[in-house]
Design a protein around this motif. Sequence first.
Motif, PDB file in Angstrom:
ATOM      1  N   THR A 454      91.636   3.685  -0.637  1.00  6.58           N
ATOM      2  CA  THR A 454      91.834   2.608   0.397  1.00  6.58           C
ATOM      3  C   THR A 454      92.666   1.455   0.386  1.00  6.58           C
ATOM      4  OG1 THR A 454      89.411   3.300   0.711  1.00  6.58           O
ATOM      5  CG2 THR A 454      90.256   1.248   1.676  1.00  6.58           C
ATOM      6  N   THR A 478      87.235   3.221   4.458  1.00  8.88           N
ATOM      7  CA  THR A 478      88.529   3.139   5.556  1.00  8.88           C
ATOM      8  C   THR A 478      89.836   3.640   4.925  1.00  8.88           C
ATOM      9  OG1 THR A 478      88.779   0.766   5.287  1.00  8.88           O
ATOM     10  CG2 THR A 478      87.434   1.330   6.855  1.00  8.88           C
ATOM     11  N   GLY A 481      91.645   9.083   4.111  1.00  6.89           N
ATOM     12  CA  GLY A 481      91.067  10.615   4.681  1.00  6.89           C
ATOM     13  C   GLY A 481      91.410  11.598   3.962  1.00  6.89           C
ATOM     14  N   SER A 530      85.092  13.158   6.822  1.00  7.67           N
ATOM     15  CA  SER A 530      86.273  12.565   6.863  1.00  7.67           C
ATOM     16  C   SER A 530      87.221  12.828   7.881  1.00  7.67           C
ATOM     17  CB  SER A 530      86.978  12.803   5.505  1.00  7.67           C
ATOM     18  OG  SER A 530      88.181  12.216   5.188  1.00  7.67           O
ATOM     19  N   ASN A 531      88.262  11.689   8.347  1.00  5.45           N
ATOM     20  CA  ASN A 531      89.357  11.776   9.338  1.00  5.45           C
ATOM     21  C   ASN A 531      90.516  11.432   8.516  1.00  5.45           C
ATOM     22  OD1 ASN A 531      87.814  12.937  11.809  1.00  5.45           O
ATOM     23  ND2 ASN A 531      86.911  11.127  11.599  1.00  5.45           N
ATOM     24  N   GLY A 535      89.478   7.563   7.284  1.00  4.49           N
ATOM     25  CA  GLY A 535      88.465   7.098   6.250  1.00  4.49           C
ATOM     26  C   GLY A 535      87.634   8.315   6.131  1.00  4.49           C
ATOM     27  N   SER A 536      86.796   8.080   4.938  1.00  3.99           N
ATOM     28  CA  SER A 536      86.003   9.253   4.386  1.00  3.99           C
ATOM     29  C   SER A 536      84.480   8.667   4.197  1.00  3.99           C
ATOM     30  CB  SER A 536      86.390   9.868   2.970  1.00  3.99           C
ATOM     31  OG  SER A 536      87.718  10.214   3.392  1.00  3.99           O
TER      32      SER A 536
END
Length: 556
Positions: A454, A478, A481, A530-531, A535-536
């Motif tokens: 992050t 955030t 990902g 997750s995207n 973020g995850s």
Amino acid sequence: MYAQTNICDNLRVNKLKELELLDTAPDPIFDSVIELAKQHFDVPIALISLVDANRQWFKSKIGLEVNETPRNIAFCDHTIKSDKIFVVEDATKDQRFFQNPLVLNAPNIRFYAGAPLNVDGHFIGTICIIDNKPKSFSKNDEKYLSLLARNIENCISLHVLLKNEIKYKNILRENTNKEKRAELILQTMHDGLVLQNSQGKIVFSNPRACEILGYTNDELLNASSQDESWEAVNEAGIKIGWSEHPSMKCLHSNKAVNDEVLGVKRPDGERIWLLVSAKPLNIDTEVFPQHVVVSFVDVTNEKKAFENLEILKTLAQSANDAKNAFLSNISHEIRTPLNGVIGCAEAIKGTNLDATQTSLIDIICQSGRELESVMKDIIELSALELGTTALECDEIEIKKLYYSIYNHAKSNAQKKGLVFENKYHCSHDLYFFGDFKRILQIAENLLSNAIKFTHSGSISLEIYIDKFNNLNLIVEDTGIGIEDAHKDIIFKSFTQIDASITRQYGGTGIGLSLVADLVNLMQGEIKLSSNLGIGSKFHVILPPIFEMHKIASVGK
């Protein structure tokens, strides 16, 4: 109880998949066992059946053309639900099976006897015998079938040990550029290792290589793959030329050669069999390698195991002892001096230092702790794979657990300029029975991973007890990902999504694998959403330790 049964079966199927036996080629060792079963019991059909989520697949078979059948009609599905021999003397008179398609149609089962195969406490399949006419089955018959099942379990254990052996060999190769440390490791490793130049001459050998090949170090130096005295042959026993030797193929192609079987002769005339891997050693800007690293394991005993299955048990124990000795040695030899370095650096911090010196000492301390953490994770991961990790049952105060994790991770997040969100909202005391140390380890690895990946924004930690008395631990970030295609990869040992991740962020790929193994050990579950670029979120669900004991007792 239904949910618990599903969880246990999922763990069993996961263990089966970890073994990497499903949908593989026939194995003469397994085939020889069912041949013994067929002859001893005088039946037309003998099978080794591996039962996954929806089917039974036959690793070895005699008397059947098909490779698999649906699980819901499989007799073997009944066998894996107990640690006892499962016998049906006449299926046409058994209410459970008289309308089964395998009874009404080919292979027209009348008699069935199966023994479960136990791997690390999971019944992953069976060895079974089938006849198209009713038969009786004595206690002595049950003992013999159980003995065959134990032999198959030993074969599976050997398969796992060899797979782990290759994994640890890769760890060793990563450290060969550190001369003093590499020399120590090479002196204690279980594999033979030689370094050959572009002409195929040996310029270095470790003690294990000398022991396996039967030469002194001086005799091996300048020996070549071209020497006729080796009388090298391939796995089929056909003589090979020097250009077909794994080391020469590696040098000429500049590509690694992995796990080739090679037969060579020792000075005393004995032929031994080696499992050989070769990797080019490229230095700086060399287009073609000037050296090749060749490692090998003596697999002569495995070849002899075709004739004597009992040797498999001895070999498995020997390999296990060697691995434990190696881990004990590397732990002592690396961690002891490392602790000395960290201790001295901490002592220096207490003296009068200027700002630059203080910053350098801080870097030494931080780097030392990171290396110490990596060593601890490697040893912990090995203990999990060997099944030697024991869980403790602690009465954990949830608030204390939360802030033990939160206070440490918050400092690391703030150093990186990240916001660490406190999501502990419970107004009264809560308690959970579990392994405090292992839960802390899971949380710290997830948070360390979140902070590492992050760059800006926030990290959050949430812990609560759900209505099923399970501990829920959620880490959200955030960060960069993860793509959907890579979500399964990240939980594998020593694996990162691609090489650029390792170069940019560092790390060994151990952390999330260790988390997954610890969660599995506690019979828990880990979920990932997750995207990419957003973020995850990692969600861990752990049952109480006493609930796990309840499940074990019901299974018995």
